[in-house]
Structure formats: structure tokens, C-alpha cells
Design a protein around this motif. Structure first.
Motif, mmCIF file in Angstrom:
data_model
loop_
_atom_site.group_PDB
_atom_site.id
_atom_site.type_symbol
_atom_site.label_atom_id
_atom_site.label_comp_id
_atom_site.label_asym_id
_atom_site.label_seq_id
_atom_site.Cartn_x
_atom_site.Cartn_y
_atom_site.Cartn_z
ATOM 1 N N HIS B 55 0.847 -1.197 0.000
ATOM 2 C CA HIS B 55 0.000 0.000 0.000
ATOM 3 C C HIS B 55 0.882 1.247 0.000
ATOM 4 C CE1 HIS B 55 -2.951 2.983 1.271
ATOM 5 N NE2 HIS B 55 -3.861 2.147 0.832
ATOM 6 N N PRO B 56 0.520 2.257 -0.818
ATOM 7 C CA PRO B 56 1.356 3.459 -0.887
ATOM 8 C C PRO B 56 1.615 4.141 0.455
ATOM 9 C CG PRO B 56 -0.724 3.737 -2.091
ATOM 10 C CD PRO B 56 -0.582 2.294 -1.783
ATOM 11 N N ASP B 57 0.722 3.954 1.418
ATOM 12 C CA ASP B 57 0.955 4.539 2.751
ATOM 13 C C ASP B 57 2.232 4.002 3.386
ATOM 14 O OD1 ASP B 57 -1.233 6.083 2.603
ATOM 15 O OD2 ASP B 57 -2.395 5.055 4.151
ATOM 16 N N ARG B 58 2.651 2.807 2.933
ATOM 17 C CA ARG B 58 3.882 2.223 3.465
ATOM 18 C C ARG B 58 5.118 2.809 2.794
ATOM 19 N NH1 ARG B 58 2.175 0.219 8.094
ATOM 20 N NH2 ARG B 58 0.983 -1.700 7.956
ATOM 21 N N TYR B 59 4.913 3.666 1.822
ATOM 22 C CA TYR B 59 6.043 4.198 1.056
ATOM 23 C C TYR B 59 6.214 5.705 1.211
ATOM 24 C CZ TYR B 59 6.549 -0.415 -0.900
ATOM 25 O OH TYR B 59 6.773 -1.761 -1.028
ATOM 26 N N ILE B 60 5.614 6.262 2.259
ATOM 27 C CA ILE B 60 5.831 7.677 2.539
ATOM 28 C C ILE B 60 7.235 7.784 3.137
ATOM 29 C CG2 ILE B 60 5.143 9.557 4.103
ATOM 30 C CD1 ILE B 60 2.235 8.708 3.546
ATOM 31 N N GLY B 61 8.068 8.679 2.588
ATOM 32 C CA GLY B 61 9.441 8.796 3.066
ATOM 33 C C GLY B 61 10.413 7.902 2.303
ATOM 34 N N LYS B 62 9.891 7.107 1.360
ATOM 35 C CA LYS B 62 10.763 6.333 0.482
ATOM 36 C C LYS B 62 10.913 7.119 -0.820
ATOM 37 C CE LYS B 62 10.321 2.345 2.902
ATOM 38 N NZ LYS B 62 10.630 0.986 3.060
ATOM 39 N N PRO B 63 11.823 6.698 -1.694
ATOM 40 C CA PRO B 63 11.948 7.453 -2.939
ATOM 41 C C PRO B 63 10.578 7.569 -3.643
ATOM 42 C CG PRO B 63 13.725 5.864 -2.771
ATOM 43 C CD PRO B 63 12.808 5.607 -1.606
ATOM 44 N N GLU B 66 9.325 4.842 -5.881
ATOM 45 C CA GLU B 66 8.777 3.636 -5.264
ATOM 46 C C GLU B 66 7.339 3.864 -4.822
ATOM 47 O OE1 GLU B 66 11.361 1.739 -2.340
ATOM 48 O OE2 GLU B 66 13.082 2.176 -3.612
ATOM 49 N N ARG B 68 5.203 5.738 -6.267
ATOM 50 C CA ARG B 68 4.330 5.675 -7.438
ATOM 51 C C ARG B 68 4.092 4.228 -7.871
ATOM 52 N NH1 ARG B 68 7.030 8.529 -11.475
ATOM 53 N NH2 ARG B 68 7.178 6.495 -12.457
ATOM 54 N N ALA B 70 4.136 1.732 -5.933
ATOM 55 C CA ALA B 70 3.279 1.127 -4.908
ATOM 56 C C ALA B 70 1.804 1.398 -5.205
ATOM 57 C CB ALA B 70 3.650 1.662 -3.524
ATOM 58 N N LEU C 394 1.952 7.283 9.584
ATOM 59 C CA LEU C 394 2.439 7.447 8.211
ATOM 60 C C LEU C 394 3.891 7.923 8.170
ATOM 61 C CD1 LEU C 394 -0.610 9.067 6.374
ATOM 62 C CD2 LEU C 394 0.250 6.742 6.146
ATOM 63 N N ALA C 559 16.443 8.906 1.311
ATOM 64 C CA ALA C 559 15.632 7.767 0.893
ATOM 65 C C ALA C 559 16.428 6.845 -0.022
ATOM 66 C CB ALA C 559 14.368 8.261 0.195
ATOM 67 N N ALA C 613 14.116 1.685 -8.368
ATOM 68 C CA ALA C 613 12.850 1.553 -7.652
ATOM 69 C C ALA C 613 12.072 0.354 -8.191
ATOM 70 C CB ALA C 613 12.025 2.828 -7.793
ATOM 71 N N MET C 617 10.979 -3.064 -6.200
ATOM 72 C CA MET C 617 9.597 -3.507 -6.079
ATOM 73 C C MET C 617 9.456 -4.913 -6.644
ATOM 74 S SD MET C 617 8.017 -1.240 -4.499
ATOM 75 C CE MET C 617 6.314 -0.812 -4.698
#
Lengths: 107, 200, 635
Positions: B55-63, B66, B68, B70, C394, C559, C613, C617
Motif C-alpha cells: 500500500h502506498p501509505d507504506r512508502y511515505i518517506g521512500k523514494p 517507489e 508511485r 506502490a 504514516l 531515501a 525503484a 519492487m
């Protein structure tokens, strides 16, 4: 010069050591990290290391390693309360800059 | 100036979008045996595990790239779950995986008995809706639901043989069952809507 | 400086483990801001509403405009409402992302003439309100409220705020969500997520810690009503169904009292001066609140300078609002039906919004669900608290990292087809994010363009749905009717915002839009507003832009470095070298203090990490498919 601790701070350290049930004092130091250089270390001490410099205030042992001392010499440790939040505050005369939240600093 | 530049950059990135390989077999994605009958508890558990990871919420603070990707992945997982959860979509997906496409506009059901019964159902529905006869509607719903279930059991039985026998008649009959399921599903939905309108 | 705690030996926390983030409940009548404070050990997490200097939690969603623009908000602005009604904007949340035709009771708003023009283009524009400072959009007024809460949070938390979660009614459509998002950027807030108010309420109740269960959130605020059915298990909040009415709330109870009072004395609303009307409305609200405790209350007001006093009993009041409350109960019923559930299956019912204090509301809800609804957390604060908790999760502060909100689209999305019919592409209550394509074709020989009209709503006719946007796909090669294959793809992100693209499959010609125009504001309009909102000198503006750009650059480097630490082996030497080189370059560029150079470098690093990225993934997916422990995949 030295590191000092107010009586109030010492009392709170004592209380927390009692609650913890073990430990000979607290260690004060710095480590390099954070957004603007260095951050404080504040930990219980179970046993001291040979290099350690040990002070005693109001019956509480305050331990510093010599490397850290360079950055925090002259610091006074106090106990403060801000609303719900309470804890220890370092008054460090060596600070040249602090990051916004005050969790790290440069000398 | 900054905004303009940003827009320009977004366009360049857009033009060479890298995508990840999405698992097209939803049964594999959900670690389920490729068959009509599914374990809905295991499916739900797997859905949550997958969303927890993608889920994109898990990718806040990641590049941001990633993040997108997600969004794409998470959407794909949602589609897979929706497909597997719906008996008609699930049946169609099973056929698709065997290279069989159902053209809903073209396909006609040649089973006259079935078609006559459907017409009867519809007439009864309209009559009952007009007379605001809730009981009659509920009775049709029970009957339709039973027929729907029978149809699903038929499909589940027949599809097992699809790999061994490459017969056109089997393929036709499977497609036929799916088309029937569509009828039953839309009829059930209509009945439910009518019943709800009457209970208000 | 920060306050420190004593840690176990060797376990001093790294500074900045806790980033400062906030949750904002941007309400019709009142707004609140909340944050989670940490005790440093990472174990104690205390969500709390941040009060203003006078100790008040709620900021009335009211903005007063002077000649130079907004001059005060909240209580101060409300105090000016009676004496300067035209320049005091309230209840503008109801107008967010709306056109003039959407609002039934415009009398309480001083709509700018501009918007009322019969010009076709103007009539689909977002409503503007006339003030001495010029015509103001509800979006700008909302941004003033957000700014005020943002400043309050900054002062209370003592430091830069790294992001915010803002709540919206679950029933908000795309235009309303987009308007809220735009208001946040106008206020200079980094929006982490828009979340639905009912979901936030469930989070605040900590219901995620309970076993598998179904929960209904009944949220009756000042101007909106929402009901949501959530399934909670293992920390996953899944919205099964959501429904409501974006123009029904406690304000309507007030209006019902106003109507009754006017009818009793034989007046109509037009007989009252604007300030008389406002005073009557305020008394109506006070009486409504008092009737929660008392059995009867008197209401004083003037109509055309003539004084009146009436007595209103709770029974009379209940009779006045029964149709409104019944509407909400019906929405609950049909929402249950949509989810295929019966009232008996619901484990908890949570009440949200000040209007749920009205006894009749509690009675009717208890009657429907056969249980006493939950009211332990202050219904006015519960949404802001939940938003703060979600913001904390978050940004990665929380130990409660399992919490995940899975949402659905509140309304169906589709496009116009032949004969003024709507073909739904994404149905309501579909889990988001969502992506779905549908093929269409040309209907005339030699047709070279296709007009695409994007709509939102449940009805079959275009006229009954809300128009979101129109765009054209041009350059289709002339073919016989039905030969072209045009795939229209709808993508809805986790915030519920829609993006539509169209592609002619044979030629590969594409058209792409972020749904925005109808009832919204174009990008350049927002840029203009942003520019105008900088009250300081050009130098300061540049400094702010530079600072923002630096933060973005450092965030990206951090990141990417974190990703390299784990997965550098996915890259060949060339790729790894390129990325490392770009990081070095960007680090050097940051020191140039040149916004343009930094942003170019950020773009280059961004491009170079695209395939990295994707590789990362891909690896995660492979791991997922091999059935490895997925919890290790994403740290």
C-alpha cells in the motif's frame, strides 16, 4: 571545568535508579548523528569503564567519557517540566548551533 | 519558474516510466490453488498481507518513484481481490487463464429452457414490484440464488476437465455457464434493490 | 533545547526519530488540530488536541476579510460576524468544489456577482464570495483556517511541522477532495494524506486493537452527515461501505428552528436584515444546545426591528428535526444493505460530531442498531485525534506500525457515452487505489477525435451526475466507425483523487489529465494565489523556495541511500556508480544555494533511481510470491 547537576536533577535520577532496581549512576555524553552534528547520550550506568571520569553530586554518580567531555565541559544538567512532558535539560556553554527541536547541536 | 521546471521534469519522467511486472494470475498472487472453489478466509488474510507490504501509505518517506509504483501495485492487488471474491469474475478469470475470452456482446445462450425460465423470473419480478409484494420478491430471490449456486457447482465440476480434454464443446459449455451466472447475478441485484426500496 | 529521558545503557534514541506531524479536522463549523507526543522511549504515545493560547481547542471555521485580505479568523472573526456580515465568511466548507447550482440555500452566503453570471463557463466555476478584499473562493478561506491551525501547532510543538493529515467527509467527491488538497498547499502544508472523518474516528477509539469486528461510524457534523461501515482486524481498517449527505448536518437543525420561529411570527427570511438573520441563527444554535439538557427553552429575536419571544420544548424541537434524523437513519439502512449486512452484525456504533449530542439522534441510532452507541471520546475532538494518530503512523513515528487504512471510492466514476448515458468505469465502494481501463470506439466513419466527459455519481443519465472534467483525444487516424480502439483508463490514488488517461491502441496516441477543471481551480490559478499569499519581500520568497528545495533534495538523498544500503546488489556497477555520482553531485549542488541547480540535480537523481525503484519492487513481489515472510520485505 566539569559537568554539574542540580539537586532537583539528582533527586530525579535517584528515584529512577531506585525504580529500575540496579545501576550505579548515569552516563552523560555525546554521539555524532542527527541533523546538525551531535546528540546527547543520557543512560543508566551499570558499571564504569577505566577511562571514565566520575563526578558525584547529591549522592548520585555522574559518569562522562573523556572524548565526550570536550564537547560538553561546563554543562549543567537540570530537571524540567513542560506540561505533560518532563525530563532532563542540558545547559551547554559550548553550543554554536542547535537544530530546530534541540535534539542535536554543533560546537 | 520553479513550477514550470517541475512540470517539465514530470513530463520527462513520465515518458520513460519504469513499471514492475505484475502477476497476471490472481490465484498465484494470492497463493491459492487455481480452481473455482476458494478459501475465502485464506484469501482475505493474504489480501491484508499484500496490502501491508505494497500500500502506498507504506512508502511515505521512500523514494517517490517507489511510492508511485506502490500505487500501481496496490491497485493491482485490489483488482485481483475483487476478481477472486466475485464468483462470476472468478469464473471468467479462470477461463481467461486458459486463453478463453468471453465476448459478452456476442455470446448468446442457446439453452431455451434456461431462457424461458429467465423470462418467467423477470415477469414475476415486474409483477411483484408493481404490486409491492415483498414476499413474492423474496421467494424469487431464494429461487434465483439456488439456481445461481447450482450453476456455480456445474462450472466448478466442468472446469477441472479443461486441461485434459481440449474439446470445443467443453469450452462452449463453460462459457455458457458463465453467461448464465451473469444473468443470475444481475437478476439477484435487481431483486435486492427492489426489496430494499419496498422496505423503506 | 529538548527534554531528555534516561535510557538503558547503549540505547539512547537517535535524535529526530520523532518527526513533528499533525492531524487536522477541517470542519464546517469548527476546526481542530491535534498531535501525538512521544515520551522519548518510543513507548508512550499521547494524542492530544492542541489548544490556542486561551486554552480553546476549537477554532470556529470563520474568516473575516478586511481591505487587504483576511485579517482574522476563528473566535475573533466570529465576533465580527454580526456587525460586518458581508465580510465574515462561515460554513464555506459546504461550498468547497461546488458550483452555484449545487447549493440550495445560498441566502446565508454573499455570493459574488461574477459567479452568478449566466455565462456557461462561469456557471460551472467554483463559487466565489464577495468581500471588501475582492471575490474569495471557499478554498482560500479554508487555507486561512489551515494556516491558523498550522501556526498554532508550530508554536505549541516548537519546531517545523513535517506534514499533516487532513480529514474530509467520506462522502466528499473528487472536486471537493481536490479543493481541500489545494487549500492545504495554499496554506503551505505538506499533505501526507486526506483521510475520511469516520475512519479517523475509529482510529481514535483504538478499535484497531480489537478482534475482527464490524463498526459503524455515525458522523453528524455541522454541515455534513456520513455513515461508514468498517471492518477491523489485525490493525487493518477496511471501509466496506460509505454513504452520506454532504449538505445535511447540525446547521440544518438550526435552520429548522429559524424556519419555525419565522413561521410562528409570520415573517419570512427576507424580512430580516443580514445581521438580524445571523443573530437569530446564533440564538437557534444556542437553544438547540440547551435542549440537550433542558426540556424547554425560550428564543428571543427581532424581525424588522420588532422583538419576539417564543418558547420551544424538546418535543417540539424533536418534531422539527425528525425528518432530518430519519433521513440519516435511512442512509444507515441502505449503507448496511450495500455491504450486505444486518444491524445485528454490527459490534460497535461510534458517534462523531457535536450534533450527535442531540438526544433524539442518540435514541434513533440506538433503536436502529439495538445497542447503546459509543460516546466516550469527545465527539468534537475524536476526528482530529484520529488524524493525528494516522499522521504519526504514516511518518513512521509510531510503534503502532501495523495500522493500515484501506479505503473505498465513495461514488462511482464513469464517462459519457452515446445518448447522454453514463458508463461507470470504477464503481462506488471499490477499494482504492484503483486502476481500471475500458475500451471504447468511434461511432462515425473517419472520426479523428473523441471527446471524453468524466462524471461522478450513481445515476444513469449524464444530467443527473456531477461533471468532473472534459477532455479530447485528437489525432485518431480516420477509420471506419467502430474500428478504432480507444482505451480510457481511470486511476484513483489513495487519497481518492482521480486521474484519467486515454489511448488509441493502434496508433498509441495518448491524452492524459489530472481531473481538475470543473468546479475546481486550474494549476495556474493556484500558483497565482500562492504568489499573492506571500506577504513578504521577494528575497524572503526566494529564501523559502530555496529552503523547500533543499529539504526535498536531502529527503531524496536519504531515501535513496537507505534503499542502497539494503538493495545495492540489485544494480550493476555502472548503475550503482551513476546513482552514487548523482548523489555526490546533488550534495555539492545543495551547497551552491541555487534553487534551479538543486532542482535540476534532484530531477537527475530521480530519473536515475527510476529503474532501481522498479527492481526493488520487483524483488519484493518475487519474495511475496515465494511465500517468504512478507513482514521482512518492507522495513
Amino acid at each position: 571545568m566539569a559537568i554539574t547537576m542540580t539537586e532537583q536533577a539528582a533527586n530525579h535520577v535517584k528515584r529512577q535508579l531506585d525504580q529500575r532496581g540496579k545501576g550505579v549512576g548515569i552516563r552523560v555524553g555525546v554521539k555524532t548523528t542527527g541533523c546538525s552534528g551531535m546528540a546527547y547520550v543520557l543512560e543508566f550506568v551499570d558499571e564504569t569503564v577505566s577511562d571514565d571520569i566520575v563526578y558525584e553530586y547529591h549522592g548520585v554518580q555522574l559518569v562522562v567519557d573523556p572524548k565526550s567531555l570536550v564537547y560538553i565541559d561546563g554543562t549543567e544538567m537540570d530537571f524540567v517540566k513542560e506540561g505533560l512532558n518532563e525530563g532532563f535539560e542540558f545547559k551547554n556553554p559550548n553550543i554554536a548551533g542547535e537544530c530546530g527541536c534541540g535534539e542535536s547541536f554543533t560546537v | 519558474m520553479r513550477r514550470k521546471l517541475h512540470r517539465l521534469i514530470n513530463r520527462t519522467i513520465e515518458s520513460k516510466t519504469h513499471t514492475v511486472k505484475l502477476e497476471k494470475n490472481f490465484f498465484k498472487l494470492f497463493e491459492l490453488p487455481q480452481q473455482f472453489d476458494t478459501d475465502s478466509v485464506a484469501m482475505k488474510r493474504r489480501f491484508r498481507v499484500l496490502q501491508r507490504n505494497f500500500h502506498p501509505d507504506r512508502y511515505i518517506g521512500k523514494p517517490p518513484q517507489e511510492h508511485r509504483l506502490a500505487v500501481q501495485l496496490s491497485a493491482h492487488i485490489n483488482t485481483a481481490f475483487a476478481t477472486l471474491s466475485d464468483p462470476v469474475k472468478r469464473a471468467e478469470h479462470l477461463l481467461n487463464l486458459q486463453g478463453i475470452e468471453i465476448d459478452h456482446q456476442q455470446s448468446t445462450i442457446k439453452d431455451n429452457v434456461f431462457l424461458l425460465k429467465q423470462m418467467e423470473f423477470r415477469e414475476t419480478l415486474e409483477q411483484a414490484a408493481f404490486e409491492k409484494d415483498r414476499l413474492a420478491l423474496s421467494n424469487i430471490l431464494t429461487e434465483v440464488s439456488d439456481d445461481f449456486k447450482v450453476c456455480q457447482i456445474e462450472f466448478a465440476k466442468k472446469i477441472v476437465n479443461l486441461n485434459s480434454t481440449e474439446s470445443q464443446s467443453l469450452t462452449d459449455s463453460l462459457c455458457n455457464e458463465v453467461s448464465k451466472m451473469y444473468f443470475y447475478q444481475s437478476l439477484s441485484n435487481e431483486l435486492n434493490t427492489n426489496i430494499r426500496l419496498l422496505s423503506q | 533545547m529538548a527534554i531528555l529521558k534516561i535510557s538503558e545503557p547503549g540505547q539512547s534514541p537517535l535524535p529526530h526519530q520523532f518527526k513533528k506531524v499533525i492531524g487536522i479536522d477541517l470542519g464546517t463549523t469548527n476546526s481542530l488540530v491535534a498531535a501525538v507526543s512521544h515520551d522519548g522511549s518510543g513507548e508512550g504515545e499521547f494524542p492530544a488536541v492542541l489548544n490556542d493560547l486561551e486554552g480553546r481547542a476549537m477554532l470556529p471555521s470563520v474568516v473575516h476579510y478586511g481591505i487587504d485580505g483576511a485579517d482574522c479568523v476563528g473566535h475573533e472573526a466570529m465576533a465580527l460576524a454580526a456587525q460586518d456580515p458581508f465580510n465574515t465568511l462561515a460554513s464555506f466548507k459546504r461550498l468547497m468544489g461546488r458550483g452555484i447550482d449545487d447549493i440550495d440555500d445560498l441566502q446565508q452566503f454573499n455570493v459574488a456577482n461574477d459567479t452568478v453570471s449566466t455565462d456557461q463557463k462561469k456557471s460551472t466555476a467554483m463559487i466565489r464570495l464577495a468581500t471588501v478584499a475582492g471575490d474569495i473562493t471557499p478554498l482560500e478561506a479554508s487555507a486561512e483556517i489551515l494556516k491558523s491551525l498550522f501556526n498554532r501547532a508550530q508554536a505549541r510543538l516548537g519546531g517545523p511541522i513535517e506534514g499533516a493529515v487532513i480529514t474530509v467527509p467520506a462522502y466528499f467527491d473528487d472536486a471537493q477532495r481536490q479543493a481541500t488538497k489545494d487549500a492545504a498547499s495554499l496554506a503551505g502544508l505538506k499533505l501526507l494524506r486526506l483521510i475520511n472523518e469516520p475512519t479517523a474516528a475509529a482510529v481514535a477509539y483504538g478499535l484497531d486493537k480489537a478482534d475482527d469486528r464490524l463498526v459503524v461510524i455515525y458522523d453528524l457534523g455541522g454541515g455534513t452527515f456520513d455513515v461508514s461501515i468498517l471492518q477491523l482486524s489485525d490493525g487493518v481498517f477496511e471501509v466496506l461501505a460509505t454513504s452520506g449527505n454532504s449538505s445535511l448536518g447540525g446547521d440544518d437543525f438550526d435552520l429548522a428552528i429559524v424556519q419555525w420561529a419565522l413561521t410562528q411570527v409570520g415573517c419570512v427570511a427576507d424580512d430580516l436584515s443580514p445581521s438580524e438573520y445571523r443573530r437569530l441563527l446564533a440564538s437557534a444554535r444556542a437553544v438547540k444546545q440547551q435542549l440537550t439538557e433542558s426540556e424547554a427553552k425560550s428564543i428571543d429575536f427581532t424581525c424588522a426591528n420588532e422583538r419576539h419571544q417564543l418558547n420551544l420544548s424538546r418535543d417540539q424541537f424533536n418534531a422539527l428535526i425528525t425528518p432530518l434524523v430519519n433521513t440519516t437513519v435511512e442512509v444507515c439502512r441502505s449503507s448496511l444493505h450495500d455491504a450486505g449486512l444486518t444491524p445485528a452484525e454490527i459490534a460497535d456504533v461510534v458517534l462523531v460530531g457535536g450534533s450527535t449530542r442531540v438526544p433524539l439522534v442518540q435514541e434513533r441510532v440506538a433503536e436502529l442498531f439495538q445497542q447503546k452507541p459509543k460516546v466516550d471520546v469527545d465527539p468534537d475532538k475524536v476526528v482530529a485525534l484520529g488524524a493525528a494518530i494516522q499522521a504519526d503512523v504514516l511518518i513512521g513515528n509510531s510503534s503502532n506500525a501495523d495500522l493500515l487504512l484501506l479505503d473505498v471510492t465513495p461514488l462511482s466514476l464513469g464517462i459519457e457515452t452515446m445518448g447522454g448515458l453514463v458508463e461507470k468505469i470504477i464503481h462506488r465502494n471499490t477499494s482504492i487505489p484503483s486502476s481500471r481501463g475500458q475500451e471504447f470506439t468511434t461511432y462515425k466513419d473517419g472520426q479523428t477525435a473523441l471527446a471524453i466527459h468524466v462524471l461522478q455519481g450513481e445515476r444513469d443519465l449524464v444530467a443527473d451526475c456531477r461533471s468532473l472534467a472534459r477532455f479530447e483525444l485528437r489525432g485518431i487516424p480516420p477509420m471506419v466507425a467502430g474500428a478504432a480502439r480507444i482505451e480510457v483508463t481511470f486511476k484513483v490514488d489513495a487519497d481518492g483523487l482521480l486521474e484519467v488517461s486515454a489511448q488509441e491502441i493502434i496508433t498509441g496516441i495518448t491524452a492524459n489529465i489530472q481531473v481538475k477543471p470543473s468546479y475546481g481551480l486550474a494549476d495556474n490559478e493556484i500558483a497565482e494565489m500562492l504568489k499573492a499569499s506571500y506577504s513578504y519581500a521577494e528575497q524572503d520568497r526566494d529564501a523559502r523556495m530555496l529552503a523547500e528545495q533543499k529539504v526535498e533534495a536531502i529527503g531524496l538523498i536519504d531515501a535513496v541511500k537507505a534503499a542502497l544500503l539494503v538493495d545495492a546488489d540489485l544494480l550493476d556497477e555502472q548503475q550503482l556508480g551513476d546513482i552514487r555520482q548523482s548523489i555526490e553531485t546533488l550534495l555539492l549542488d545543495i551547497d551552491t544555494n541555487n534553487t534551479l541547480i538543486i532542482s535540476q540535480s534532484v530531477a537527475i537523481l530521480g530519473r536515475e533511481t527510476e529503474s532501481f525503484a522498479a527492481l526493488r519492487m520487483d524483488q519484493s513481489i518475487r519474495t511475496a510470491l515465494q511465500g517468504k515472510n512478507l513482514d521482512d520485505v518492507v522495513e
